[in-house]
Design a protein around this motif. Structure first.
Motif, PDB file in Angstrom:
ATOM      1  N   ILE A 106     101.226 -32.735   2.136  1.00 42.50           N
ATOM      2  CA  ILE A 106     101.901 -32.415   3.396  1.00 42.50           C
ATOM      3  C   ILE A 106     100.947 -31.557   4.227  1.00 42.50           C
ATOM      4  O   ILE A 106     100.659 -30.417   3.900  1.00 42.50           O
ATOM      5  N   TYR A 107     100.471 -32.167   5.324  1.00 37.66           N
ATOM      6  CA  TYR A 107      99.403 -31.536   6.098  1.00 37.66           C
ATOM      7  C   TYR A 107      99.858 -30.246   6.761  1.00 37.66           C
ATOM      8  O   TYR A 107      99.069 -29.317   6.928  1.00 37.66           O
ATOM      9  N   ASN A 108     101.115 -30.167   7.151  1.00 38.89           N
ATOM     10  CA  ASN A 108     101.587 -28.958   7.832  1.00 38.89           C
ATOM     11  C   ASN A 108     101.512 -27.739   6.938  1.00 38.89           C
ATOM     12  O   ASN A 108     101.348 -26.619   7.395  1.00 38.89           O
ATOM     13  N   ASP A 145     101.732 -44.156  13.277  1.00 39.67           N
ATOM     14  CA  ASP A 145     102.535 -43.816  12.103  1.00 39.67           C
ATOM     15  C   ASP A 145     101.838 -42.824  11.184  1.00 39.67           C
ATOM     16  O   ASP A 145     102.385 -42.440  10.156  1.00 39.67           O
ATOM     17  N   VAL A 146     100.621 -42.432  11.531  1.00 45.19           N
ATOM     18  CA  VAL A 146      99.878 -41.492  10.696  1.00 45.19           C
ATOM     19  C   VAL A 146      99.401 -40.361  11.603  1.00 45.19           C
ATOM     20  O   VAL A 146      98.875 -40.623  12.684  1.00 45.19           O
ATOM     21  N   SER A 147      99.598 -39.114  11.158  1.00 49.00           N
ATOM     22  CA  SER A 147      99.160 -38.009  11.999  1.00 49.00           C
ATOM     23  C   SER A 147      97.643 -37.875  11.921  1.00 49.00           C
ATOM     24  O   SER A 147      97.032 -38.225  10.913  1.00 49.00           O
ATOM     25  N   ILE A 161     101.575 -44.533   2.685  1.00 46.58           N
ATOM     26  CA  ILE A 161     103.008 -44.196   2.640  1.00 46.58           C
ATOM     27  C   ILE A 161     103.749 -44.707   3.858  1.00 46.58           C
ATOM     28  O   ILE A 161     104.909 -45.107   3.780  1.00 46.58           O
ATOM     29  N   GLN A 162     103.040 -44.768   5.009  1.00 46.50           N
ATOM     30  CA  GLN A 162     103.710 -45.254   6.235  1.00 46.50           C
ATOM     31  C   GLN A 162     104.099 -46.717   6.100  1.00 46.50           C
ATOM     32  O   GLN A 162     105.121 -47.149   6.621  1.00 46.50           O
ATOM     33  N   ARG A 165     107.100 -46.901   3.640  1.00 49.57           N
ATOM     34  CA  ARG A 165     108.304 -46.454   4.337  1.00 49.57           C
ATOM     35  C   ARG A 165     108.818 -47.547   5.281  1.00 49.57           C
ATOM     36  O   ARG A 165     110.010 -47.828   5.335  1.00 49.57           O
ATOM     37  N   ILE A 169     112.438 -49.358   4.939  1.00 52.96           N
ATOM     38  CA  ILE A 169     113.456 -49.256   5.994  1.00 52.96           C
ATOM     39  C   ILE A 169     113.875 -50.632   6.479  1.00 52.96           C
ATOM     40  O   ILE A 169     115.062 -50.908   6.661  1.00 52.96           O
TER      41      ILE A 169
ATOM     42  N   GLU B 108     104.447 -34.632  16.676  1.00 51.65           N
ATOM     43  CA  GLU B 108     103.553 -35.769  16.396  1.00 51.65           C
ATOM     44  C   GLU B 108     103.325 -36.000  14.905  1.00 51.65           C
ATOM     45  O   GLU B 108     102.876 -37.064  14.515  1.00 51.65           O
ATOM     46  N   PHE B 109     103.655 -35.026  14.069  1.00 52.88           N
ATOM     47  CA  PHE B 109     103.439 -35.203  12.633  1.00 52.88           C
ATOM     48  C   PHE B 109     104.694 -35.711  11.920  1.00 52.88           C
ATOM     49  O   PHE B 109     104.771 -35.695  10.703  1.00 52.88           O
ATOM     50  N   TYR B 111     107.566 -38.733  11.303  1.00 54.27           N
ATOM     51  CA  TYR B 111     107.963 -40.128  11.451  1.00 54.27           C
ATOM     52  C   TYR B 111     109.468 -40.156  11.610  1.00 54.27           C
ATOM     53  O   TYR B 111     110.195 -39.672  10.742  1.00 54.27           O
ATOM     54  N   SER B 113     112.714 -42.805  12.821  1.00 58.11           N
ATOM     55  CA  SER B 113     113.139 -44.134  13.239  1.00 58.11           C
ATOM     56  C   SER B 113     114.635 -44.128  13.513  1.00 58.11           C
ATOM     57  O   SER B 113     115.412 -43.587  12.724  1.00 58.11           O
ATOM     58  N   HIS B 170     107.672 -36.477   7.017  1.00 57.66           N
ATOM     59  CA  HIS B 170     106.311 -36.042   7.362  1.00 57.66           C
ATOM     60  C   HIS B 170     105.329 -37.189   7.170  1.00 57.66           C
ATOM     61  O   HIS B 170     105.397 -37.894   6.173  1.00 57.66           O
ATOM     62  N   LYS B 171     104.459 -37.356   8.113  1.00 56.42           N
ATOM     63  CA  LYS B 171     103.526 -38.479   8.013  1.00 56.42           C
ATOM     64  C   LYS B 171     102.092 -37.976   8.036  1.00 56.42           C
ATOM     65  O   LYS B 171     101.816 -36.851   8.382  1.00 56.42           O
TER      66      LYS B 171
END
Lengths: 240, 171
Positions: A106-108, A145-147, A161-162, A165, A169, B108-109, B111, B113, B170-171
């Motif tokens: 998780i980048y954040n 779909d990717v940060s 993962i995008q 997902r 969905i 922006e980080f 996802y 839908s 989170h993407k």
């Protein structure tokens, strides 16, 4: 030791099979990964310092003596270990294991201590040494779909993962489960020799779990007990 | 004297924090200025469904903003004496898209839908408020992680575990 992946288990465990007898080392997967996951390009000079950002590295080996030399290639990406050495060392829990057997980043949360990169025995994690720069018109091809990771963030292969997902969905909207082979990470989709196969290891009927049971299968550094989710195949009759 | 400074500092601190909270809330819940003064209320009262203009949330990530063409489909004949509709006609004649300002957005980080959310039977109003009564469109909730998890964690198991996974959003 982690639970044996060969045993049937409830739930999904995503796995990638890499057939080394089929791999020609063409690097198409590396390029596809760059395009899909918004990887920055650091340039030749910085890459020589080991600051590349490839999520897949293709190792080359020479086999045999001259004149009967064969080039062997081994793509190495994040092994999505069940007992991942990178996870317990993270001081901020930016990397953890999810329900579907993915080693998540998780980048954040990441503060860039790079402990995980040091702990990874496969050296599959890369660090963003620079602020990513995408000169025009490359900004137009960034995957929404990717940060885009900023400087000071650790990153690695996510098994796309995008894409997982997205298929999940869409399948859910149609009231069904994703079929075997429906989910294709960018590297799997692009591989010209179909050396990469992606699927659910816990489903005994999936292509991946059948290949994982073949006598050609092995895992990288099994003595470490990391129980990787990437399975390599080698030792067939195919001559490259 | 020391005590006086201490208390004045304390009061200043509390006032500062309260002002900060107030300003953040004003910023979050303020309505952005739109190129045309559009009223959802007028359109909903005319009996138009949300999905007529925002046509794609049932099949894609985004709900979608209607094209000028779709607006003109009705406004060629309906209410074309109103100044706002004449502004719209101006965009139509110049063949320009209307630069609408986004009201509800995700960072922006993230996802997000619409498809799976509507698939579980949520209505538009759950997240966007009583938009049919709004003459000026404004956000009604602060769409932060706590707000998302409020619903995700209330789902039955094992769905809640899956929805509470960081990678779910989170993407």
């Amino acid at each position: 030791m982690a639970k044996d992946a060969n045993q049937s288990d409830e739930g999904i465990r995503w796995a990638l099979v890499v057939d080394l007898d089929r791999c020609t080392g063409c690097q198409a997967c590396v390029v596809a990964c760059h395009a899909e996951n918004n990887l920055q390009i650091v340039g030749e000079k910085e890459a020589a310092y080991g600051r590349w950002t490839h999520w897949i590295i293709i190792h080359r080996y020479w086999e045999g003596e001259y004149p009967n030399v064969k080039a062997r290639f081994m793509p190495i990406m994040c092994q999505q270990c069940s007992e991942a050495p990178c996870e317990p060392v993270c001081p901020v829990f930016a990397t953890y294991h999810n329900e579907e057997g993915l080693n998540a980043q998780i980048y954040n949360r990441c503060i860039g201590t790079r402990f995980c990169g040091s702990a990874c025995p496969y050296k599959a994690r890369v660090y963003n040494w620079f602020r990513p720069e995408f000169p025009e018109p490359l900004t137009e091809q960034l995957n929404p779909d990717v940060s885009v990771r900023t400087r000071g963030i650790m990153e690695k292969c996510t098994f796309c993962i995008q894409r997982i997902r997205r298929v999940e969905i869409d399948a859910q909207a149609e009231g069904r489960s994703p079929t075997d082979g429906e989910i294709q990470p960018a590297c799997v989709q692009t591989c010209p020799t179909s050396a990469l196969i992606f699927g659910d290891l816990n489903d005994p009927n999936s292509h991946v779990s059948q290949l994982a049971h073949s006598r050609r299968s092995f895992r990288l550094l099994p003595e470490l007990g990391t129980d990787p989710g990437v399975i390599y195949l080698k030792g067939g009759e195919v001559n490259v | 004297m020391n005590r006086f400074w201490f208390f004045s500092f304390l009061i200043l601190l509390v006032v500062g924090i309260l002002t900060g909270i107030l300003l953040t809330r004003i910023q979050v819940f303020s309505a952005p200025e739109q190129p045309i003064a559009y009223s959802h209320k007028t359109h909903i009262e005319a009996g138009i469904q949300c999905l007529y203009c925002h046509s794609s949330p049932l099949r894609s990530d985004l709900a979608g903003i209607p094209s000028v063409k779709k607006c003109m489909g009705c406004h060629n004949v309906i209410a074309n004496d109103k100044p706002e509709v004449q502004e719209l006609a101006g965009y139509w004649e110049r063949e320009e898209p209307i630069p609408w300002v986004r009201v509800s957005s995700q960072p922006e980080f993230i996802y997000f839908s619409h498809l799976p959310h509507l698939g579980t039977g949520l209505s538009c109003e759950t997240c966007h408020g009583d938009i049919g009564q709004m003459t000026v469109t404004r956000p009604v909730v602060k769409m932060d992680m706590g707000w998302c998890l409020d619903c995700h964690l209330k789902e039955p198991q094992p769905k809640a575990t899956r929805l509470a996974d960081c990678l779910a959003c989170h993407k």
